[in-house]
Design a protein around this motif. Structure first.
Motif, PDB file in Angstrom:
ATOM      1  N   ALA A 381       0.716  -1.049  -0.092  1.00  0.00           N
ATOM      2  CA  ALA A 381       0.243   0.137   0.082  1.00  0.00           C
ATOM      3  C   ALA A 381       0.773   1.258   0.210  1.00  0.00           C
ATOM      4  O   ALA A 381       0.708   2.199  -1.019  1.00  0.00           O
ATOM      5  N   THR A 382       1.847   1.248   0.775  1.00  0.00           N
ATOM      6  CA  THR A 382       2.643   2.555   0.985  1.00  0.00           C
ATOM      7  C   THR A 382       3.530   2.542  -0.256  1.00  0.00           C
ATOM      8  O   THR A 382       3.713   3.795  -0.963  1.00  0.00           O
ATOM      9  N   ASN A 383       4.013   1.508  -0.797  1.00  0.00           N
ATOM     10  CA  ASN A 383       4.634   1.410  -2.215  1.00  0.00           C
ATOM     11  C   ASN A 383       3.929   2.213  -3.159  1.00  0.00           C
ATOM     12  O   ASN A 383       4.433   2.950  -3.948  1.00  0.00           O
ATOM     13  N   ILE A 384       2.708   1.648  -3.458  1.00  0.00           N
ATOM     14  CA  ILE A 384       1.978   2.113  -4.638  1.00  0.00           C
ATOM     15  C   ILE A 384       1.500   3.559  -4.410  1.00  0.00           C
ATOM     16  O   ILE A 384       1.643   4.310  -5.692  1.00  0.00           O
ATOM     17  N   THR A 389       1.761   9.274  -6.297  1.00  0.00           N
ATOM     18  CA  THR A 389       2.089  10.485  -5.780  1.00  0.00           C
ATOM     19  C   THR A 389       3.503  11.007  -6.065  1.00  0.00           C
ATOM     20  O   THR A 389       3.674  12.394  -6.112  1.00  0.00           O
ATOM     21  N   GLY A 390       4.611  10.478  -6.304  1.00  0.00           N
ATOM     22  CA  GLY A 390       5.803  10.915  -6.411  1.00  0.00           C
ATOM     23  C   GLY A 390       6.460  11.587  -5.260  1.00  0.00           C
ATOM     24  O   GLY A 390       7.314  12.196  -5.069  1.00  0.00           O
ATOM     25  N   SER A 391       5.721  10.951  -3.891  1.00  0.00           N
ATOM     26  CA  SER A 391       6.231  11.599  -2.781  1.00  0.00           C
ATOM     27  C   SER A 391       6.069  10.535  -1.778  1.00  0.00           C
ATOM     28  O   SER A 391       4.927   9.893  -1.303  1.00  0.00           O
ATOM     29  N   ALA A 392       7.111  10.371  -1.017  1.00  0.00           N
ATOM     30  CA  ALA A 392       7.210   9.333   0.225  1.00  0.00           C
ATOM     31  C   ALA A 392       6.207   9.862   1.189  1.00  0.00           C
ATOM     32  O   ALA A 392       5.471   9.038   1.903  1.00  0.00           O
ATOM     33  N   GLY A 430       9.658   4.555   1.040  1.00  0.00           N
ATOM     34  CA  GLY A 430      11.058   5.293   0.502  1.00  0.00           C
ATOM     35  C   GLY A 430      11.471   4.366  -0.681  1.00  0.00           C
ATOM     36  O   GLY A 430      12.807   4.476  -0.882  1.00  0.00           O
ATOM     37  N   THR A 431      10.685   3.477  -1.282  1.00  0.00           N
ATOM     38  CA  THR A 431      11.059   2.780  -2.200  1.00  0.00           C
ATOM     39  C   THR A 431      10.593   3.013  -3.674  1.00  0.00           C
ATOM     40  O   THR A 431      11.502   3.840  -4.421  1.00  0.00           O
TER      41      THR A 431
END
Length: 484
Positions: A381-384, A389-392, A430-431
């Motif tokens: 979920a965080t990766n996608i 968004t191009g934003s961690a 952060g990937t």
């Protein structure tokens, strides 16, 4: 229609953000498009969902944006960042050029200096070192990304990055969540990244590829480029336009004076997190005027804020003579925090509207049904969202706003330590955030006078591949051994 509206709204946000449109305009527009397709009331979604959640993000995290940007500007104008970079170059540069650049970036960013301040100082140093060593300049962005945008952003225990702060109110954790796993992840990122860069250097030497030709004034042009600025301010917590304001010292700070504030950030953060705050009587937080909250919900942000404030005071005290225009420097730092904070808050508002739509239950159920358990689904979920968004920071906040309470319940049900959830979420964000449209990538390439064709493949290898390896290792170790 609701799911279609969600996809259309997200598509418009990604497309126009990549073209340089301001997220301050795009996020509410995209949110209203999603609400319109879903048959939801537009004005209510704008004022009661979008604005309330955007304001909530600012209320929680603006102190970190503000203090971090002021600290970064003070370190820049006092010559402290230049001094740290020069120290690393002097000690390691002749023998280990790539390592010197990586460690210079790591030291200043782990110490709390804003990413774009580090970029504008370290790039000239890297150019000089790479030119003297006849290493291709196309490898400079990858070396800087490895040092500034991987393990010091998401994995090292206690890092004061905004990305490491975001999960704390959701999970009740500290900046030092899962320290052992964070160190393991950091070693994987650093080791694998250095291996790749040295491999690329050796390959270039075998083929006779030298440093190449520099592009004159690329850093100055990048600082004044509005397209770079719009993309940059959604990626990290500093508006690069403010680097031109203030008054930069012509003399570098003595190296001990330069390093001391960085040490203060880490030390005070540790003391506040583990010793000071746990011993305070904060029962007053239960009062309505303080938000009827708990120490666990605010301790992380308090720790980082106090650490940055102490570092600001230390920087001023040790470098007073090199800050003749202190008011202008601090004004520039404060101004540099505003656009990034509001840009990320707008992304959060967009995510809140999307999460409130009935159609979002389809997305939520799909994410939670991913095989591998809560840690794997949280990482996906965080990766996608960070990738889209191009934003961690934006992707991480959207994910936790929408799914944070669910993951807290899943953690309790499955006996998973929330500190482990924290570390997985941050490393996951952060990937894939380092995709071509990421503002930090675009800015760094512009500062170096390079293109995606020149350098992006190496950025992928040190920024994405190493972080994915570390993420897999943390999930595997955390699942087998728990948090440590």
């Amino acid at each position: 229609m609701g799911l279609l509206g969600l996809l259309v709204g997200l598509g418009l946000l990604v497309l126009f953000a990549f073209r340089g449109w301001s997220v301050l305009l795009l996020a509410p527009f995209a949110a209203l498009v999603a609400a319109l397709f879903g048959g939801e009331p537009l004005l209510a979604n704008l004022t009661q969902v979008f604005m309330v959640n955007a304001a909530g993000f600012l209320a929680q995290f603006f102190p970190i944006f503000l203090l971090g940007a002021v600290f970064g500007k003070l370190m820049d104008d006092s010559g402290a960042v230049t001094s740290v970079a020069g120290f690393m170059a002097e000690r390691l540069g002749e023998r280990r050029v790539i390592l010197a650049v990586v460690l210079a970036g790591a030291l200043v960013t782990y110490g709390g200096v804003s990413l774009f301040v580090a970029f504008f100082v370290i790039v000239p140093m890297a150019r000089s070192l790479f030119r003297a060593a006849s290493i291709p300049r196309r490898l400079i962005p990858a070396a800087i990304v490895l040092g500034t945008s991987t393990f010091t952003m998401s994995a090292l225990p206690g890092t004061p990055s905004i990305q490491n702060a975001i999960p704390m109110p959701f999970f009740g954790t500290t900046p030092f969540a899962a320290p052992g796993l964070g160190i393991v992840a950091s070693l994987i990122m650093l080791g694998a990244g250095l291996w790749w860069l040295h491999r690329a250097e050796a390959s270039a030497r075998r083929t006779g590829e030298g440093y190449g030709d520099d592009v004159e004034d690329s850093a100055e042009r990048a600082a004044a480029d509005e397209l770079v600025r719009e993309r940059a301010t959604t990626a990290r917590e500093f508006d690069p336009a403010e680097l031109q304001h203030g008054h930069r010292s012509k003399r570098p700070s003595p190296v001990l004076n330069a390093i001391a504030p960085l040490v203060v950030v880490v030390t005070v953060n540790l003391l506040m997190s583990l010793l000071v705050l746990p011993r305070l009587d904060v029962s007053y937080l239960a009062e309505q005027r303080f938000g009827d909250t708990t120490l666990a919900a605010v301790a992380g942000v308090w720790s980082v804020a106090v650490a940055l404030a102490a570092a600001i005071a230390t920087t001023i005290a040790l470098n007073w003579a090199r800050l003749p225009a202190l008011r202008r420097t601090m004004d520039a730092g404060a101004n540099a925090s505003v656009l990034p904070a509001f840009s990320v808050a707008s992304l959060v508002g967009f995510g809140a509207v999307v999460a409130s739509l009935p159609a979002f239950t389809i997305v939520r159920d799909w994410v939670l049904a991913i095989e591998g358990g809560p840690l794997v689904s949280l990482a996906v979920a965080t990766n996608i969202l960070a990738a889209l968004t191009g934003s961690a920071s934006g992707g991480l906040t959207i994910a936790l706003d929408a799914l944070g309470p669910t993951y807290v319940e899943l953690a309790a049900r499955n006996g998973i330590d929330l500190a482990l959830m924290h570390r997985v979420a941050v490393i996951g964000a952060g990937t894939l955030d380092i995709l071509p449209h990421n503002g930090a990538v675009v800015s760094l390439l512009a500062i170096c006078g390079l293109t995606h064709r020149d350098s992006y493949f190496d950025i992928v290898m040190v920024g994405i591949v190493t972080s994915l390896l570390a993420l897999v290792a943390v999930i595997a170790l955390g699942s087998a051994l728990g948090s440590f």
